[in-house]
Design a protein around this motif. Structure first.
Motif, PDB file in Angstrom:
ATOM      1  N   GLU B 281       0.815  -1.231   0.000  1.00 23.35           N
ATOM      2  CA  GLU B 281       0.000   0.000   0.000  1.00 23.35           C
ATOM      3  C   GLU B 281       0.846   1.278   0.000  1.00 23.35           C
ATOM      4  N   GLY B 282       2.043   1.197  -0.563  1.00 20.11           N
ATOM      5  CA  GLY B 282       2.855   2.400  -0.709  1.00 20.11           C
ATOM      6  C   GLY B 282       3.761   2.693   0.463  1.00 20.11           C
ATOM      7  N   ARG B 318       3.743   3.092  -9.691  1.00 17.83           N
ATOM      8  CA  ARG B 318       3.812   4.528  -9.951  1.00 17.83           C
ATOM      9  C   ARG B 318       5.139   4.834 -10.652  1.00 17.83           C
ATOM     10  N   PRO B 328       0.426  11.090  -8.680  1.00 15.71           N
ATOM     11  CA  PRO B 328      -0.345  11.248  -7.446  1.00 15.71           C
ATOM     12  C   PRO B 328      -1.024   9.937  -7.058  1.00 15.71           C
ATOM     13  N   GLU B 329      -1.426   9.863  -5.778  1.00 14.60           N
ATOM     14  CA  GLU B 329      -1.868   8.603  -5.208  1.00 14.60           C
ATOM     15  C   GLU B 329      -3.260   8.150  -5.660  1.00 14.60           C
ATOM     16  N   TYR B 330      -4.241   9.009  -5.479  1.00 14.20           N
ATOM     17  CA  TYR B 330      -5.618   8.529  -5.396  1.00 14.20           C
ATOM     18  C   TYR B 330      -6.507   9.135  -6.492  1.00 14.20           C
ATOM     19  N   HIS B 333      -9.057  11.957  -5.822  1.00 19.46           N
ATOM     20  CA  HIS B 333      -8.619  13.352  -5.719  1.00 19.46           C
ATOM     21  C   HIS B 333      -8.436  14.010  -7.076  1.00 19.46           C
ATOM     22  N   LEU B 334      -8.475  13.204  -8.131  1.00 19.62           N
ATOM     23  CA  LEU B 334      -8.297  13.734  -9.491  1.00 19.62           C
ATOM     24  C   LEU B 334      -9.588  13.671 -10.292  1.00 19.62           C
ATOM     25  N   ASN B 343      -4.210   9.847 -13.821  1.00 20.67           N
ATOM     26  CA  ASN B 343      -2.809   9.386 -13.746  1.00 20.67           C
ATOM     27  C   ASN B 343      -2.421   9.045 -12.307  1.00 20.67           C
ATOM     28  N   TRP B 345      -1.858   6.436  -9.071  1.00 20.71           N
ATOM     29  CA  TRP B 345      -1.197   5.123  -8.969  1.00 20.71           C
ATOM     30  C   TRP B 345      -2.099   4.032  -9.558  1.00 20.71           C
TER      31      TRP B 345
END
Lengths: 353, 353
Positions: B281-282, B318, B328-330, B333-334, B343, B345
């Protein structure tokens, strides 16, 4: 100024001092140095242009002024360690200074285009990198060595890279590289070499410590003491970033409208297309008013007026660039052993009562 | 192929089909269409070059072949809707197709440089945008209109933008734009106009629906039905992205080493500097082996062999680009109302037993 280190001198303005000024006043502009600031005799100073050129040159400041057209470029400089403090809250980075968002400043630079000087010297086709050497001695990378760095020929000949003797319409101060410095718009500040003495055209990047070992993003798991030349992602163009400048982190404000301001900087040749502010941890976003950039290589200030609830609120900021890319969320996911290029969402806490 | 829509035809290959091929086979290359595929008579077909040029041109395919040097460029095309499926898991996007990571493919394109054709036509200094018009009629943006798009002059004259009649060494298939298509390396596929009929130099971007209204990132809160010309971030250069191609999402694998492969694509003129894989999970990352790009505008395949624990594991990918920027992660949020430019992960779930 917030002084991180006196010798060599490293200091940044408090965030609020960067607000409102499209061009940063000279006494507010951040200072990032790797050695003692040289005191050069301008009359004796010469710039040497050598390496893979047909006509090696030795030029005085008057030679530069007299033989090449003057060019002015507004450019933001940003240290690769800008916002490292955000990484330190995740995990310590021994030996590196805790820069806030103030390792970013903007000036109008005047001088000559490096492209013109290289064309006059007759740059040979086999030249792939242009190296810059200065007399300030750094002891950071093991044996003391003069500061050096390089940029690829494509950037060096793009026109906007300056050999500058003027900053915001005034003579370049000694602290910022007099008599002559490089300004590489859109790239990390470490490539904008101050107190320039030598420009060398060569096939490989500079072999100096600050090009081959430092200013590189290592994997989080890597041991920076073991990193050798060529390891990691060599930093050049700056990645999209932004910061909140006012109110200050931890500020108390009165109930009623609060103006939030900051800068956004896309780096490279990009500009910022949108600036978002969140008061609810990124669940929803407000769009701030964004100034147009003064050049393709300049930051953009932004502002928005918000009503804050009573108590403490986290204010989060993120920028989008013209490719539709947004800043990543969390500094912990970008943490790297030397603490470079923290471009995660910026965040402050403000208490309203 | 995974067919999202039969009329107009929109289809992508399953992710695994994109692995291993630096150049995507023609029958695997994704198809993104806004109207019916035209059937043009090559002998009657002409390209018109007009607008702000000193010498308007009308050119047959033989004129193009005979008067300009042939140029070959390896370029990835990526639809702005690539990986929209990741957005749909966050919130629905009515009317838009659920593209996976397969709306990305790479070919070697041959034709002439748009820069050469514009120079021959005598591009006037007041021209700021180059518009492309095609005969395929779209009914997507209200009244039916022929497909059109534009790019700024700086990109149009950069040399790598092609008017192409060949794809992977073979005649350009009708489905991919025969007799002639635009290829804008590093930019969203929507600018690489197929079945090209007209090139117009003008002061403003194309006023067509797909330039002025569609292919723009609106704020998450905006109502796309209310969006008018000029709203949102107009997409041009592609943002850094990557995807896992094998194993497939949801696959079952046997205990022992598992090879994970995918693509990474930096877009614009950038390349990918590092590719990270996380199995936790990063919290920590492994570096995958990354192929060098075939050109500054081509994707890069990557691979890594991992040992998976028994049970289900999320594999996250990523990329980092040469500016030190990471994806960016999530996706949440985009998320944006038309579902462009996911774009975040990439992530798959694999069960080992």
């Amino acid at each position: 100024m917030v002084v991180h280190r006196v010798q060599p001198y490293n200091a940044e303005p408090p965030p609020g001092a960067l607000a409102c000024h499209a061009l940063t006043p000279l006494d507010t502009f951040y200072g990032r140095n790797h050695g003692a600031i040289p005191d050069l005799d301008v009359t004796a100073w010469r710039l040497v242009v050598d390496g893979l050129v047909d006509r090696p040159l030795t030029l005085s400041l008057d030679d530069l002024r007299g033989n090449f057209p003057e060019r002015t470029v507004v450019a933001t400089l940003q240290c690769a360690g800008n916002r490292r403090a955000g990484f330190l809250r995740v995990r310590d980075i021994p030996g590196e200074d805790p820069w806030g968002p103030g390792a970013t400043s903007t000036a109008s630079w005047a001088g000559v285009s490096l492209a013109d000087v290289l064309a006059f010297a007759g740059l040979r086709p086999e030249a792939a990198h242009i190296a810059f050497t200065a007399p300030d001695i750094s002891e950071q990378g093991g044996p003391p060595e003069p500061y050096s760095a390089s940029i690829p020929v494509a950037k060096a000949t793009a026109g906007e890279v300056l050999l500058a003797w003027e900053m915001n319409g005034r003579a370049l101060p000694r602290a910022h590289g007099a008599p002559l410095r490089v300004v590489v718009p859109g790239w990390i500040g470490a490539r904008s070499v101050k107190w320039l003495q030598r420009v060398t055209a060569q096939t490989e990047p500079s072999g100096g410590y600050f090009q081959s070992v430092a200013y590189r993003i290592l994997p989080a798991e890597a041991d920076p003491e073991q990193a050798g030349p060529g390891d990691g992602i060599s930093l050049g163009p700056v990645a999209l970033n932004s910061a909140i400048l006012r109110p200050a982190d931890g500020a108390r404000v009165s109930p009623g409208p609060v103006e939030v301001t900051g800068y956004a900087y896309a780096g490279d040749d990009r500009t910022v297309a949108r600036m978002d502010i969140s008061l609810d941890e990124g669940r929803s976003w407000l769009q701030a008013a964004l100034d147009p950039p003064a050049s393709p290589w300049a930051w953009q200030h932004w502002r928005i007026t918000v009503d804050l609830p009573e108590g403490e609120t986290a204010i989060i900021a993120r920028a989008w660039d013209t490719t539709g890319a947004a800043q990543p969320e969390y500094a912990g996911h970008l943490w790297n052993p030397k603490g470079y290029a923290n471009n995660s969402w910026d965040r402050i806490a403000v208490t309203c009562r």
